[in-house]
Design a protein around this motif. Structure first.
Motif, PDB file in Angstrom:
ATOM      1  N   ASN A  14       0.844  -1.194   0.000  1.00 17.41           N
ATOM      2  CA  ASN A  14       0.000   0.000   0.000  1.00 17.41           C
ATOM      3  C   ASN A  14       0.883   1.249   0.000  1.00 17.41           C
ATOM      4  OD1 ASN A  14      -1.766   2.136   0.611  1.00 17.41           O
ATOM      5  ND2 ASN A  14      -3.112   0.790   1.793  1.00 17.41           N
ATOM      6  N   ASN A  15       0.890   1.947  -1.118  1.00 20.81           N
ATOM      7  CA  ASN A  15       1.759   3.103  -1.279  1.00 20.81           C
ATOM      8  C   ASN A  15       1.213   4.351  -0.591  1.00 20.81           C
ATOM      9  OD1 ASN A  15       4.238   3.984  -2.318  1.00 20.81           O
ATOM     10  ND2 ASN A  15       3.234   5.045  -4.014  1.00 20.81           N
ATOM     11  N   GLU A  16       0.022   4.245   0.012  1.00 21.67           N
ATOM     12  CA  GLU A  16      -0.565   5.378   0.712  1.00 21.67           C
ATOM     13  C   GLU A  16      -0.214   5.379   2.204  1.00 21.67           C
ATOM     14  OE1 GLU A  16      -4.680   4.908  -0.235  1.00 21.67           O
ATOM     15  OE2 GLU A  16      -4.480   5.853  -2.200  1.00 21.67           O
ATOM     16  N   CYS A  17       0.476   4.345   2.673  1.00 19.70           N
ATOM     17  CA  CYS A  17       0.883   4.264   4.079  1.00 19.70           C
ATOM     18  C   CYS A  17       2.135   5.109   4.322  1.00 19.70           C
ATOM     19  CB  CYS A  17       1.168   2.816   4.464  1.00 19.70           C
ATOM     20  SG  CYS A  17      -0.276   1.736   4.451  1.00 19.70           S
ATOM     21  N   ILE A  18       2.437   5.371   5.586  1.00 22.20           N
ATOM     22  CA  ILE A  18       3.665   6.082   5.918  1.00 22.20           C
ATOM     23  C   ILE A  18       4.870   5.202   5.589  1.00 22.20           C
ATOM     24  CG2 ILE A  18       2.529   7.457   7.705  1.00 22.20           C
ATOM     25  CD1 ILE A  18       3.821   5.634   9.791  1.00 22.20           C
ATOM     26  N   GLU A  19       6.041   5.825   5.484  1.00 19.63           N
ATOM     27  CA  GLU A  19       7.221   5.115   5.004  1.00 19.63           C
ATOM     28  C   GLU A  19       7.578   3.901   5.866  1.00 19.63           C
ATOM     29  OE1 GLU A  19       9.057   5.629   2.130  1.00 19.63           O
ATOM     30  OE2 GLU A  19       7.294   6.850   1.705  1.00 19.63           O
ATOM     31  N   THR A  20       7.556   4.058   7.189  1.00 13.53           N
ATOM     32  CA  THR A  20       7.942   2.931   8.045  1.00 13.53           C
ATOM     33  C   THR A  20       6.979   1.759   7.879  1.00 13.53           C
ATOM     34  OG1 THR A  20       6.762   3.986   9.896  1.00 13.53           O
ATOM     35  CG2 THR A  20       9.157   4.317   9.759  1.00 13.53           C
ATOM     36  N   ARG A  21       5.718   2.050   7.646  1.00 12.84           N
ATOM     37  CA  ARG A  21       4.736   0.984   7.425  1.00 12.84           C
ATOM     38  C   ARG A  21       5.010   0.278   6.104  1.00 12.84           C
ATOM     39  NH1 ARG A  21       1.566  -2.649   9.970  1.00 12.84           N
ATOM     40  NH2 ARG A  21       2.216  -4.037   8.307  1.00 12.84           N
ATOM     41  N   LYS A  22       5.388   1.037   5.080  1.00 10.47           N
ATOM     42  CA  LYS A  22       5.732   0.425   3.793  1.00 10.47           C
ATOM     43  C   LYS A  22       6.914  -0.533   3.962  1.00 10.47           C
ATOM     44  CE  LYS A  22       4.512   4.557   1.153  1.00 10.47           C
ATOM     45  NZ  LYS A  22       5.067   5.639   0.311  1.00 10.47           N
ATOM     46  N   CYS A  62      15.417   3.653  15.473  1.00  4.93           N
ATOM     47  CA  CYS A  62      14.243   3.715  14.595  1.00  4.93           C
ATOM     48  C   CYS A  62      14.604   4.333  13.246  1.00  4.93           C
ATOM     49  CB  CYS A  62      13.128   4.516  15.255  1.00  4.93           C
ATOM     50  SG  CYS A  62      12.366   3.726  16.684  1.00  4.93           S
ATOM     51  N   LYS A  63      15.317   5.458  13.289  1.00  4.00           N
ATOM     52  CA  LYS A  63      15.688   6.139  12.051  1.00  4.00           C
ATOM     53  C   LYS A  63      16.705   5.324  11.259  1.00  4.00           C
ATOM     54  CE  LYS A  63      14.798  10.808  13.779  1.00  4.00           C
ATOM     55  NZ  LYS A  63      15.386  12.127  14.125  1.00  4.00           N
ATOM     56  N   TYR A  64      17.638   4.692  11.960  1.00  2.64           N
ATOM     57  CA  TYR A  64      18.676   3.911  11.294  1.00  2.64           C
ATOM     58  C   TYR A  64      18.079   2.772  10.479  1.00  2.64           C
ATOM     59  CZ  TYR A  64      23.032   1.293  10.679  1.00  2.64           C
ATOM     60  OH  TYR A  64      24.107   0.638  10.139  1.00  2.64           O
ATOM     61  N   PHE A  65      17.102   2.086  11.059  1.00  5.99           N
ATOM     62  CA  PHE A  65      16.503   0.939  10.391  1.00  5.99           C
ATOM     63  C   PHE A  65      15.281   1.299   9.542  1.00  5.99           C
ATOM     64  CE2 PHE A  65      18.434  -1.228  14.189  1.00  5.99           C
ATOM     65  CZ  PHE A  65      19.395  -1.934  13.481  1.00  5.99           C
ATOM     66  N   GLY A  66      14.788   2.526   9.662  1.00  8.70           N
ATOM     67  CA  GLY A  66      13.562   2.886   8.947  1.00  8.70           C
ATOM     68  C   GLY A  66      12.374   2.102   9.459  1.00  8.70           C
ATOM     69  N   ILE A  67      12.314   1.963  10.781  1.00  5.36           N
ATOM     70  CA  ILE A  67      11.299   1.121  11.414  1.00  5.36           C
ATOM     71  C   ILE A  67      10.503   1.976  12.408  1.00  5.36           C
ATOM     72  CG2 ILE A  67      12.837   0.393  13.288  1.00  5.36           C
ATOM     73  CD1 ILE A  67      11.611  -2.391  13.140  1.00  5.36           C
ATOM     74  N   SER A  68       9.229   1.652  12.588  1.00  6.01           N
ATOM     75  CA  SER A  68       8.399   2.414  13.517  1.00  6.01           C
ATOM     76  C   SER A  68       8.774   2.089  14.959  1.00  6.01           C
ATOM     77  CB  SER A  68       6.916   2.099  13.295  1.00  6.01           C
ATOM     78  OG  SER A  68       6.628   0.771  13.702  1.00  6.01           O
ATOM     79  N   LYS A  69       8.407   2.960  15.883  1.00  9.80           N
ATOM     80  CA  LYS A  69       8.688   2.728  17.294  1.00  9.80           C
ATOM     81  C   LYS A  69       8.012   1.453  17.807  1.00  9.80           C
ATOM     82  CE  LYS A  69       9.582   7.561  18.482  1.00  9.80           C
ATOM     83  NZ  LYS A  69       9.167   8.719  19.291  1.00  9.80           N
TER      84      LYS A  69
END
Length: 218
Positions: free
Chosen positions: A85-93, A161-168
């Motif tokens: 889903n390309n409409e989700c936030i980046e971390t969710r993608k 979180c920022k390093y891995f591009g992952i949500s909290k």
């Protein structure tokens, strides 16, 4: 929680580590430098996977859903198409892509694996597959070697979180799982009688991470 679940976790971790090692060799780099896109690019180039960004309306042309959808894996004997889903936030993608790659790696039968925003329509077998894909996503997004390296360097939680591009929330679960099964195995080996195993493990893990790394994951 029992020894079967420990064995399943170890099995998933071994598969994730084997893939990470392959990518390390292919890219001639260290695991701590690998990010989610290195994994997706490697699999696209070597395993006949196609990543396809779609919006909600485009998803409805492939699968009928009522609640919304994060991603979808379509597999046959020739290739796999991973839609997200390309409409989700980046971390969710990022998490969705790794989750669907988890389905590709773990679940070999040729079928459709939808990742739904609400899980009402999952069968009991679906729930098992989804749990496994979620664990694999965490392992690939934040691989064990990289996590350990950053913790050893005392990097703060937001940095990870920022390093891995992952949500909290996803990183909290990843860190918890990383130490949970080690703690659980020790409890079982020592035959401790614990009324609330999850609460005990959660407290033990939080204390361990804070004491050793000065990092709070509550």
């Amino acid at each position: 929680m029992n020894t079967d679940e420990i064995e399943k976790y170890i099995e998933l971790e071994n598969q994730a580590n084997q893939l990470i090692e392959k990518i390390e060799k292919a890219k001639n780099c260290d695991a701590k430098d690998l990010k989610w896109w290195h994994i997706s690019n490697y699999l696209e180039n070597n395993n006949k996977i196609v990543l396809v960004p779609l919006n909600k309306n485009e998803f409805s042309n492939i699968i009928a859903d009522t609640y919304g959808i994060y991603g979808l894996t379509l597999k046959d004997s020739r290739m796999a198409m991973i839609c997200y889903n390309n409409e989700c936030i980046e971390t969710r993608k990022h998490f969705t892509i790794m989750h669907e790659i988890g389905h590709f790696l773990l679940h070999k039968n040729n079928q459709t694996y939808p990742s739904l925003m609400q899980e009402n329509d999952y069968t009991e077998e679906d729930k098992i597959f989804e749990k496994e894909a979620n664990m694999m996503a965490g392992m690939l997004l934040a691989n064990k070697k990289a996590v350990q390296s950053l913790l050893d360097d005392r990097k703060p939680f937001n940095y990870l979180c920022k390093y891995f591009g992952i949500s909290k929330p996803a990183l909290k679960i990843r860190l918890f799982n990383l130490f949970y099964f080690q703690t659980l195995e020790q409890i079982l080996n020592e035959e401790k009688e614990i009324k609330d195993l999850y609460a005990y493990s959660h407290k033990t893990i939080n204390n361990y991470i804070y004491y050793n790394y000065k990092l709070t994951i509550n």
